[in-house]
Design an enzyme around this catalytic site. Sequence first.
Site, short mmCIF file in Angstrom:
data_model
loop_
_atom_site.label_atom_id
_atom_site.label_comp_id
_atom_site.label_asym_id
_atom_site.label_seq_id
_atom_site.Cartn_x
_atom_site.Cartn_y
_atom_site.Cartn_z
N TYR A 1 0.83 -1.37 0.15
CA TYR A 1 0.06 0.08 0.27
C TYR A 1 0.81 1.18 0.11
O TYR A 1 1.71 1.43 0.81
CB TYR A 1 -0.85 -0.13 1.22
CG TYR A 1 -2.12 -0.71 1.20
CD1 TYR A 1 -2.42 -1.46 -0.25
CD2 TYR A 1 -2.83 -1.31 2.35
CE1 TYR A 1 -3.59 -2.36 -0.14
CE2 TYR A 1 -3.99 -2.06 2.22
CZ TYR A 1 -4.09 -2.84 0.96
OH TYR A 1 -5.34 -3.60 0.87
N SER B 1 -6.73 -13.33 0.89
CA SER B 1 -7.76 -12.12 0.39
C SER B 1 -7.89 -12.63 -1.22
O SER B 1 -6.87 -12.99 -1.81
CB SER B 1 -6.78 -10.96 0.35
OG SER B 1 -7.51 -9.78 -0.11
#
Length: 300
Positions: free
Chosen positions: A55, A159
Amino acid sequence: MTLATGSPFKHTGELGWAQGYWRLAAWDFSAQETLSFLKGHLDLGVSLVDHADIYGDYRCEQLFGNALAIQPAIRQQLHVVTKCDIQLISASNDVSLNHYDTSAKHIRSSVERSLARLQTDHIDTLLLHRPDLLMDVDEVVSCFNALRSEGKVGAFGVSNFSASQFELLNRGFDHQLVTNQVELNPLSFDAFENGAVDHLQMAGVRPMAWSCLAGGAFFRPQTEQAHRVIACLSQLATKYDTSLEGVIYAWVMRHPSRPIVINGSGKIERLASAMAKSQIILSREDWYRIWVASKGHGVP
């Protein structure tokens, strides 16, 4: 280290929220401002924080860690989730092609870097960020077990995994995966329809729901589908005396898999409003009213 009894991922838990930090680098917060924001969502009862190594071009974990360094004791109030296995081209990474990597070497090195950036001695839950078609289950399980026994990671999940991908890894792992973070919103039904959410419900674990607002598509509609759904949501917002966002979040949380909603806003007032406005229970008819608006046809 073991998964705490009060794990937010247990299917019997309360309806929950998580604060996402994937845009932290774009918020342009100082370390003190990040700490104030962190305290703000803790005051609202949101202690689950969502990160990933990639991120902010590998910067968000460090920015968060800088805030924790100001008041280290606050770490005890948090459940920190982070992810690994995506390799991105970056000045911070020595690769020439974006790809996935679930090798033990990469998982371990990612964990070590995340621990250093977050300025913590353990990660509460580590997720594999995307399915890796070259994943060697035995190698991953061995790595997970080692990281757990060393006290560096408390629990593991995935995920964007399908039901079969989840089960492939889960069957070989004695401690069991605790969640699958999937996209859930009224414009995207993949996780509902491909068995991923059903499988989690069967396993008694809760999904983490990302992109509940469809990346802003409800506020900048560009398709007929989005326009149809927005019209329906607006009608229901009036009916339930709430906001459009409130209806969306209530729609996601209405599912019996008990999704944990990840908030992506960097404004505490928006999180507080979303939490308050979503405290409605949509009727089954109204839940399917949104489904029909999205699909553009009635139920089969």
